[in-house]
Write a protein that holds these residues in place. Sequence first.
Motif: not given
Length: 246
Positions: A85-113
């Motif tokens: 159940p935990l593994s399936r939840t983690l896999a589903n979470a990847g598609q729960t958040f739109p890629p654009v939202a992931v980019l917006a959250l990741a840029v402050p941490v990982l930078g642009f590029g």
Amino acid sequence: MKIKALSRLAVLILLGVFLARPDWFGWLFAPLTRNGQAAIYTQNSLLNLTLNHLAIVAAATLAGSIVAIGLAVLVTRPAGREFLPLSRTLANAGQTFPPVAVLALAVPVLGFGTAPTLLALFLYGLLPIFENALAGLASVSPDVQEAARGTGMTDGQRLLRVELPLALPTIIAGIRISAIISMGTATIGSTVAASTLGETIIAGLINSNLAFVAQGALVVGALAIIVNTSLFAIERHFSRYRQDQR
């Protein structure tokens, strides 16, 4: 089959010629321009953008495959079934958040590029690989596993020599789906300065130049066709192998 093979070859050759000499195709895209706009995108090499685009997709798909297949193997072992159940939840979470939202959250941490784009594609592509790997491993007949156990194989040997080879067609189908999803989604990486074919699309939208948009979209579409048919051919090859083993 020959017609399909020739069609794939024709798409590959046409794409190669276009990427090597895009100026030869200016006449084709000229009707999509206006007010003397350039018909071919020249601010960056289309060939370089294509290679970078493919590299990002390949890296994200490879990382996603390693993690998703690893999780599927874990939760199909007796000791790891409680983590399903935990593994399936983690896999589903990847598609729960739109890629654009992931980019917006990741840029402050990982930078642009490239880095935030890789993270977004990795998360978005986990689910189909994980679910297909689960289905493939679950489809291995208990009789086959018992026969392998009867020959003296260890748990690891049964996994590597019996279960994974028999599950491979289904696993490859999941990888194919994930790669195709990533091929189109990777274009948004250019919004955070990643070098992808989205650069031409964004430039076209900013300058109201449909020729640039069409070039980026057509190259991504051609790449998706080539990747899809290539992985499908590999999938069919291992499907025949599985049938031979039954």
